[in-house]
Scaffold this active site. Structure first.
Site, PDB file in Angstrom:
ATOM      1  CG  MET A   3      25.014  39.741   9.465  1.00 15.35           C
ATOM      2  SD  MET A   3      23.511  39.411   8.550  1.00 15.35           S
ATOM      3  CE  MET A   3      24.016  37.958   7.620  1.00 15.35           C
TER       4      MET A   3
ATOM      5  CG  HIS B  89      30.172  30.800   6.899  1.00 22.82           C
ATOM      6  ND1 HIS B  89      31.338  31.284   6.343  1.00 22.82           N
ATOM      7  CD2 HIS B  89      29.245  31.756   6.694  1.00 22.82           C
ATOM      8  CE1 HIS B  89      31.120  32.476   5.818  1.00 22.82           C
ATOM      9  NE2 HIS B  89      29.851  32.796   6.024  1.00 22.82           N
TER      10      HIS B  89
ATOM     11  CG  ASP C  21      28.633  33.316   2.300  1.00 18.91           C
ATOM     12  OD1 ASP C  21      27.546  32.713   2.293  1.00 18.91           O
ATOM     13  OD2 ASP C  21      28.999  34.080   3.233  1.00 18.91           O
TER      14      ASP C  21
ATOM     15  CG  ASP D 196      27.085  34.347   7.928  1.00 15.63           C
ATOM     16  OD1 ASP D 196      27.996  34.777   7.202  1.00 15.63           O
ATOM     17  OD2 ASP D 196      26.417  33.331   7.656  1.00 15.63           O
TER      18      ASP D 196
ATOM     19  CG  MET E   9      29.965  38.338  -0.069  1.00 15.73           C
ATOM     20  SD  MET E   9      29.604  37.050   1.124  1.00 15.73           S
ATOM     21  CE  MET E   9      27.806  37.040   1.107  1.00 15.73           C
TER      22      MET E   9
ATOM     23  CB  SER F 109      25.883  29.832   6.727  1.00 16.74           C
ATOM     24  OG  SER F 109      25.324  30.937   7.407  1.00 16.74           O
TER      25      SER F 109
ATOM     26  CG  MET G   3      28.821  40.409   6.436  1.00 17.71           C
ATOM     27  SD  MET G   3      27.448  39.286   6.141  1.00 17.71           S
ATOM     28  CE  MET G   3      27.821  38.004   7.322  1.00 17.71           C
TER      29      MET G   3
ATOM     30  CG  HIS H  80      31.129  36.470   6.300  1.00 16.07           C
ATOM     31  ND1 HIS H  80      30.085  36.149   5.447  1.00 16.07           N
ATOM     32  CD2 HIS H  80      31.590  37.675   5.889  1.00 16.07           C
ATOM     33  CE1 HIS H  80      29.928  37.124   4.567  1.00 16.07           C
ATOM     34  NE2 HIS H  80      30.813  38.066   4.818  1.00 16.07           N
TER      35      HIS H  80
HETATM   36  C1  DX5 Z   1      24.804  36.217   3.838  1.00 18.90           C
HETATM   37  C2  DX5 Z   1      25.713  35.301   4.631  1.00 18.90           C
HETATM   38  C3  DX5 Z   1      25.680  33.895   4.204  1.00 18.90           C
HETATM   39  C4  DX5 Z   1      24.326  33.244   4.332  1.00 18.90           C
HETATM   40  C5  DX5 Z   1      24.203  32.235   3.256  1.00 18.90           C
HETATM   41  O1  DX5 Z   1      25.127  37.541   4.111  1.00 18.90           O
HETATM   42  O2  DX5 Z   1      27.063  35.745   4.525  1.00 18.90           O
HETATM   43  O3  DX5 Z   1      26.678  33.125   4.863  1.00 18.90           O
HETATM   44  O4  DX5 Z   1      24.109  32.607   5.558  1.00 18.90           O
HETATM   45  O5  DX5 Z   1      22.926  31.709   3.279  1.00 18.90           O
HETATM   46  P1  DX5 Z   1      22.356  30.880   2.048  1.00 18.90           P
HETATM   47  O6  DX5 Z   1      23.263  29.712   1.850  1.00 18.90           O
HETATM   48  O7  DX5 Z   1      20.985  30.512   2.476  1.00 18.90           O
HETATM   49  O8  DX5 Z   1      22.388  31.810   0.857  1.00 18.90           O
HETATM   50 ZN    ZN Z   2      28.657  34.398   5.299  1.00 19.67          ZN
END
Ligand code: DX5
Ligand code: ZN
Length: 247
Positions: free
Chosen positions: A40, A36, A192, A38, A150, A11, A81, A79
């Site tokens: 947000m 990956h 994840d 992310d 998750m 990620s 969010m 991903h």
């Molecule tokens: C959290 C993200 C993850 C995050 C995971 O909302 O969706 O992808 O980056 O990070 P680690 O592996 O550090 O928990």
């Molecule tokens: Zn993620």
């Protein structure tokens, strides 16, 4: 159980955002199977990251050398969010996303969003938060390419894996296997949040085939070693899971 390969998806949330292209190339050289990504929005989750422009900027870096000067594309696993979802889907498809996953709570019409993603030639994933029941998959799993569980509440890297979700991974595995048998299509089961070398074996034994890891890969600076350790542990767990099922 079907023979599965294990995929490791670093990620980028834990990468150095000032050197993102280089970070992508380094984790791919270190064995990453997916990138990956992310996204947000400070609305669906209390954090703000990156959008389609950054996805597009890293796309040329997400390539793996296959020898003799040839390269192949490494999938970007987006991903989302964000809420709402639909307006961003075509933008990420245009930006080179290979997989787009979203949270059912963030879309007014989950089935419509899945169809939208697939209509753009992109693989579709549904993301289940820790408290989201597996029943959200009931009427859509046959349309999915990916189920993402998750194992932390979304929004931040570096949180602790929620142990009590291991049985949920097992139950999701059974649903994914049944859907694959029904449809003849491949569906990945990705986990994840808080994935580390210490728990990768148990996560894979429970049935995950794709492991996202942010802090476990990027903290410490030894990406290839971290990815290799996660994969080795996950493969042990995968074989352990298969043996238990056969017994
Ligand atoms: C959290 C993200 C993850 C995050 C995971 O909302 O969706 O992808 O980056 O990070 P680690 O592996 O550090 O928990
Ligand atoms: Zn993620």
């Amino acid at each position: 159980m079907n023979e599965r390969t294990i995929r490791i998806a670093p990620s980028l949330l834990s990468a150095d955002f000032a050197r993102l292209g280089e970070e992508v190339r380094t984790v791919i050289a270190g064995g990453a199977d997916l990138i990956h990504f992310d996204v947000m929005d400070n609305h669906y989750v209390p954090n703000l990251t990156v959008g389609p422009l950054v996805c597009q900027a890293i796309r040329p870096h997400a390539e793996r050398a296959t020898g003799h000067g040839a390269t192949e594309s490494v999938p970007i696993d987006v991903h989302l969010m964000v809420k709402p979802v639909d307006a961003l889907v075509p933008m990420f498809a245009q930006a080179g996303a290979d997989i787009i996953s979203f949270h059912p709570e963030a879309s007014e019409h989950v089935d419509r969003t899945i169809q939208l993603i697939r209509s753009l030639g992109v693989k579709a994933g549904l993301v289940l938060n820790p408290a989201t029941p597996l029943s959200v998959l009931d009427h859509v799993i046959d349309q999915l390419d990916l189920v993402l569980l998750m194992t932390v509440n979304p929004g931040f890297g570096g949180q602790a894996f929620i142990e009590r979700l291991l049985p949920k991974i097992e139950r999701a595995r059974a649903l994914v296997d049944a859907a694959m048998a029904r449809t003849g299509r491949e569906i990945w089961l990705e986990v994840d949040g808080g994935v580390k070398r210490e728990n990768a074996r148990r996560i894979a034994a429970a049935g995950a085939d794709t492991l996202v890891a942010g802090s476990a890969v990027f903290t410490g600076g030894r990406y290839a070693e971290a990815i290799g350790a996660l994969r080795a542990e996950a493969l042990l767990g995968h074989h352990q899971g298969a043996t238990e099922l056969a017994a």
